[in-house]
Write a protein that holds these residues in place. Sequence first.
Motif: not given
Length: 404
Positions: A188-197, A252-260, A353-358, A365-366
């Motif tokens: 809603a407020h960020a892009e993945e490339a900015d978060v990962t950097l 699904d915006p309810a899905t969240r959590g990190a994984s490896v 690191m998590g779901y940016i859509t959650n 993450l931000t």
Amino acid sequence: MSALSRIRLSQWGVREWAMTALAFVVFCVAVLVAGRGLASGAMGEVIRVRFGGDAERTRVVVDLDRTSRGQVIQPGADGRVVVSLSGVAARRGMSGTGVGLVRGYRVAGAGGSSRVELDLAVSAEIERRFLLPPGDGVDHYRYVIDLKATGRAPTARPAPRTAPRATERPLIYIDAGHGGRDPGARGAHAEEADVTLAAALALKQELERSGRYRVRLTRDSDVYVGLNRRVAIARQAGADLFISLHADAIADPATRGASVYTLSEQGAGRAVREITADENWHRSLNLPGRDASVDRILLDMTQRATQNRSAVLARSLLGEIEAADHPLLRRSHRDAGLAVLLAPDVPAVLLEMGYITNPEDERLLTDTRARRRLMRAVAAGIDGYFAAPTGALQVASTGDAGQP
């Protein structure tokens, strides 16, 4: 008849007796040479002994110039493996140091056979053994002995406890996913490339603060770096570890959590195909390049060891992330054939690191403090990885890559 023979022999002169003696000598020499030839044909020779593998599994290849039957004399329980090879002789001075599970070896003659004696560095057993006939460009027989570690024992080279020199510190490559023309997933407020950097820079700072590692980034600004190029950069630098940072997305915006993620078996097969497509592939892995079949065996062993180390890293990361109260997916350890995981000789993981859509994950993450806390947990997981004993390795394969 006998009387006639005596009469004729009594009439022989010097010339007849000389010719008979010469014929007898020639006959004896011929018999002697033939006997030696038969003996030579019946007895083969051990050409050399070669090794490949690591401290978990080691392959011993005994090159022979003829076929042979092996018999186990000592299976390894007492720190030695001894195998008798029938019908082959040992050259003088066939001994030396080994690799992985084998500290040293010796080949000794024993009647009509040879004894291959292996001194073990740790407790091990014979997993399998077999004879390979000539083929695939190899013109001789190969007797193969696969050893498998059964437990840990002190080795002659314990890990140093003092701080190593800077050049000996492990080299860690951090890969900030996406970038440039590839912004990745959008929240809603960020892009993945900015978060990962931002996360990559925070992790680099945490790791460098400890003074235990050398740390480099595949990108340190908003630029595009190809997926294969990211892996190539780490391999060319001789990286000891590769970690790629990402933020996941789902409808699904309810899905969240990190994984490896670690490399799947299907991905491992793809990696081998891509590596061996180049006729000089063995050079990039520092393999001998003299025997294609042995190099392929060494490649398989290298990749298996890399997958094992990646699995250790994944478990260490997930343990520390969970301890830091960062949310995890229910099935948090997954496998896939992702491009950034394909290096056969660099342990690698991809951390979602998590779901940016959650909304809640995106906030974590931000947020600078929350992101630093997560990266501190990742750094602790990396510490745990380098502290993990090699003997505890296991291949990870979850088969759950497609479900949250």
